[in-house]
Design a protein around this motif. Structure first.
Motif, short mmCIF file in Angstrom:
data_model
loop_
_atom_site.label_atom_id
_atom_site.label_comp_id
_atom_site.label_asym_id
_atom_site.label_seq_id
_atom_site.Cartn_x
_atom_site.Cartn_y
_atom_site.Cartn_z
N TYR A 193 -2.54 5.18 1.07
CA TYR A 193 -1.02 4.56 0.98
C TYR A 193 0.45 5.18 0.65
O TYR A 193 -0.55 6.21 -0.52
CB TYR A 193 -1.25 3.10 0.34
CG TYR A 193 -2.10 2.21 0.91
CD1 TYR A 193 -1.92 2.55 2.06
CD2 TYR A 193 -2.32 1.09 0.11
CE1 TYR A 193 -2.94 1.16 2.48
CE2 TYR A 193 -3.84 0.86 0.71
CZ TYR A 193 -3.65 0.28 2.60
OH TYR A 193 -4.66 -1.12 2.67
N THR A 194 1.05 5.19 1.08
CA THR A 194 1.86 6.50 0.88
C THR A 194 3.29 5.45 0.31
O THR A 194 4.57 5.76 0.70
CB THR A 194 2.41 7.35 1.73
OG1 THR A 194 2.91 6.79 3.28
CG2 THR A 194 1.62 7.97 2.24
N GLY A 195 4.07 4.16 1.39
CA GLY A 195 4.72 3.25 1.53
C GLY A 195 4.00 1.74 1.00
O GLY A 195 3.85 1.92 -0.56
N ALA A 196 4.30 1.02 1.85
CA ALA A 196 4.39 -0.67 1.17
C ALA A 196 3.26 -0.74 1.15
O ALA A 196 2.06 0.42 1.20
CB ALA A 196 5.07 -1.35 2.33
N ILE A 197 2.81 -1.18 0.24
CA ILE A 197 1.34 -1.92 -0.22
C ILE A 197 1.14 -4.03 -0.42
O ILE A 197 2.86 -4.50 -1.49
CB ILE A 197 0.77 -1.58 -1.67
CG1 ILE A 197 0.89 -0.12 -1.37
CG2 ILE A 197 -1.22 -2.31 -1.72
CD1 ILE A 197 0.61 0.65 -2.98
N PHE A 198 0.59 -4.12 0.52
CA PHE A 198 -0.01 -5.97 0.18
C PHE A 198 -1.07 -6.20 0.17
O PHE A 198 -2.17 -5.48 0.09
CB PHE A 198 0.50 -6.41 2.49
CG PHE A 198 1.30 -5.93 2.82
CD1 PHE A 198 2.23 -5.88 2.86
CD2 PHE A 198 1.37 -4.30 3.70
CE1 PHE A 198 3.50 -5.58 3.92
CE2 PHE A 198 1.55 -4.07 4.95
CZ PHE A 198 2.78 -4.52 4.83
N GLU A 199 -1.23 -7.47 -0.83
CA GLU A 199 -1.64 -7.51 -0.73
C GLU A 199 -2.05 -9.78 -0.95
O GLU A 199 -1.03 -10.11 -0.59
CB GLU A 199 -2.67 -7.56 -2.28
CG GLU A 199 -3.89 -8.29 -2.14
CD GLU A 199 -4.64 -7.91 -3.52
OE1 GLU A 199 -5.62 -6.49 -3.26
OE2 GLU A 199 -4.78 -8.11 -4.69
#
Lengths: 453, 453
Positions: free
Chosen positions: A299-305
């Protein structure tokens, strides 16, 4: 010579009842994906091992199911190779295909292979099984479905926003309370930079990620163990303990990361996303969570969970932005962002929360009890009429004992049965019995169709 | 180090356009299955090789894809076994799982394994891929879907009738003209019996089956070659050349098979089925065809085959009744009847006949062209409203060149685009452009929702 039948460990049969529930999840998710303009693709279950190997780390390579070459595979093995008795080396000689391990690598392969036919930005979803030779245990299977949705070929943050809207809409439809955790890899990079440990970003994030589980003292101990300077750890404290609203956190981060260009960029991205969300009608709570670090290596930008608010359960949906997914197959600079819904976990949450809908259009609504030839003759055209009106209906295929037929209806959760005996035949009417209340009413064929439609 | 990506030969990627068409076929079939009270099951892609081996003949065993055991599989092989260099023998030591070859054997395994939970008569359908290590060629793949529908645990002929109704309804919905060929294994047995060659039933049927392709003389020659007595061949002639309506054929068969109990039983079964069909509203032509013999080794009653009337194409659906499918797994005397839809062939027929529907609910109906921040801000809540009304809609994620955005809409076959520029912004209106006619109209947000719903 009869064999006692069984299936490989870690795999499952799905019964009709389970299938109806699973399809409810998949259909809900697909419908929302389509509302947002995503289209399905499918890739083969088997990929060349050259496509799969080396993409999931050494452990992943071991967990790939490998398919034996057809024919006389030993004929290509020379004496020395055979004598070496090295299973791993021999595998490369006798197997060139493997079952897909996830949908991400096949998707990257697909994008590169079909790049001249694809209409970018490519909004695709993919719902297919994947296979992993993991040790089977509760909730972990060797064959399971993944539901991935990605936009590739666009770096607009509107894509991140739409994925959050999709999560919001899917869980609204599934009637589950969830919280969306949001982070940005650039902020994590900024943090590592300002505390003077830019190259230790992964160690730092892995440690912070454990805050909930092991507490602050142990996080700090782990940081020391990883060789992070005490001064850096001290600087890190206000960041680890960041609290308050998303606005509070962003304001504080702006101060702390003022000197880091990448950090400022990450903050800006998050602000844009939050602005969109305020403007739109997203009901699900979205929380900035700096401890969120999943899949950090790409991942290089947004991370979601996404987590269930009603139950302690791992993540049920997750994803992020990756700037170089297709690079491994030679196509550089194609940015994408995507999320994956964990169907098995969603199933378990819905089951335990008792949130599966009672009524479904996929099951039988009414069963004609079969009393014999004459009655059957009267019933069959009416049965055909019900079906012509889109009502799922069946007749018991033989005039067996009433009790057996009623048990069949009960076991199949059919809400209505139709009884046609002597008196109904004479009057040209049908008795409709509600299996739940036990109530029974006499109806003409026309009334019956109307009632059940 | 970039790899040129490819997929294993005989396998396929499915693009969004192909997927929409395939799903149209699957969804049509599933909807009809459900109308008739059938429920889905799924079984694992991998079965134990002990379940699969020996069920498809020696050739079939070779065509199974075998999965290599995980871990150090060579450690269990002793020196002698290794030196033997026998690929087939070694396979049994290093592989214990295989990919399913069809849905029939896994279904039989499922029924036996779950017999205490199953609600008989069990009406199930199953739509899943199968794998065969066949030599790939045009129209033959190593991974392809089967669509099976079966009733198991009922010997009522009403089940045969309902399967014919399902075929009728599926092809009506798919708008294809088909003919259903019907035969009965008991009649074939009766024929072999009356000509005094009861044990040669398979040779006789295989030869008759070729009548269309090789002509009567060659059929008779083949019968001679197989060792059928000349007298028997002479008796067979009126049967091979049987013609006229189904009634004509049945009348003639009654004479010819009067002395065979099993033959009379077969005729009776066919008469019952034809009586049902006359009583019901089945529009598809159903033809009694004595040359039809598919899958003879396990069919015991009805045999079905469906062919396109518009195109020369092999069978697109087929099946029959089998009285001992589950016997191989130790459960005797469970009769079943089923058919299988050939999705790949149906796809090819629909494609060549140009019968795929133009409109589908699975694709995007409208694209908002993105002219920049202000316009986007105005559009996003309207986009949300369209989606809330069930309209598949998207916005181009960035304000790139108009031409690029229009090309995107064109390539994705999106029928409408929405244009919001300065003047629309001022008026609070949107311009809706019909991509086919090129016509454009200005609408309020409310009018837009109404127009597209």
């Amino acid at each position: 010579m009869a064999q006692k039948p069984s299936i490989p460990k870690g795999t499952r049969d799905f019964s009709p009842v389970e299938m109806v529930k699973r399809n409810y999840i998949f259909d809900t998710i697909k419908k929302v994906f389509q509302l947002y303009g995503f289209m399905p693709i499918e890739t083969p279950s088997m990929e060349n091992l050259s496509t799969l190997m080396g993409k999931y780390g050494e452990e992943g390579d071991k967990l790939l199911f490998k398919v034996l070459n057809s024919g006389d595979f030993l004929s290509k093995i020379d004496e020395t190779q055979l004598r070496e008795r090295n299973s791993i080396k021999l595998t490369t000689k006798i197997s060139e295909k493997g079952l897909r391990y996830d949908l991400t690598v096949p998707f990257a392969r697909y994008v590169v292979q079909h790049r001249n036919e694809i209409n970018f930005p490519f909004k695709r979803y993919q719902i297919q099984p994947v296979w992993r030779a993991d040790r089977p245990q509760k909730g972990r299977y060797r064959e399971f479905y993944q539901c991935d949705v990605d936009v590739i070929g666009s770096n607009s943050l509107l894509n991140e926003v739409e994925l959050i809207q999709i999560v919001d809409e899917v869980y609204k439809r599934l009637q589950l309370n969830v919280i969306i955790k949001l982070n940005n890899r650039k902020i994590l990079a900024g943090i590592a930079e300002v505390i003077g440990e830019a190259d230790k970003i992964i160690d730092i994030t892995v440690a912070i990620d454990k805050l909930d589980k092991i507490g602050l003292d142990n996080v700090n101990k782990e940081l020391v163990d990883k060789g992070i300077a005490q001064e850096a750890i001290d600087t890190l404290q206000p960041i680890i303990l960041l609290s308050g609203t998303n606005q509070d956190k962003l304001a504080k981060l702006k101060e702390l990361l003022a000197s880091s260009e990448i950090g400022r960029k990450g903050i800006e991205e998050l602000e844009i996303v939050f602005n969109y969300l305020n403007h739109l009608n997203v009901n699900t709570e979205v929380e900035l969570d700096l401890t969120l670090a999943r899949g950090l290596n790409y991942y290089t930008g947004a991370i979601f969970e996404v987590k269930s608010k009603d139950m302690e359960f791992g993540s049920i949906t997750g994803g992020g932005r990756y700037d170089d997914l297709t690079g491994i197959f030679g196509l550089k600079d194609v940015s994408g962002v995507g999320i994956s819904f964990g169907a098995d976990r969603i199933y378990d949450v819905l089951e335990q929360m008792n949130k599966f809908p009672e009524e479904t259009e996929a099951t039988t609504k009414v069963l004609f009890i079969n009393f014999g030839e004459k009655e059957e003759s009267f019933c069959l055209p009416i049965l055909a009429k019900l079906r012509a009106n889109g009502i799922n209906a069946e007749i018991f295929p033989a005039s067996q004992k009433m009790k057996k037929q009623m048990t069949y209806a009960n076991n199949k959760n059919i809400p209505y049965v139709i009884l046609v005996g002597e008196s109904e035949l004479e009057e040209g009417m049908l008795s409709l019995k509600d299996m739940e209340t036990g109530e029974q009413e006499k109806l003409s064929p026309e009334q019956l169709v109307e009632k059940l439609t």
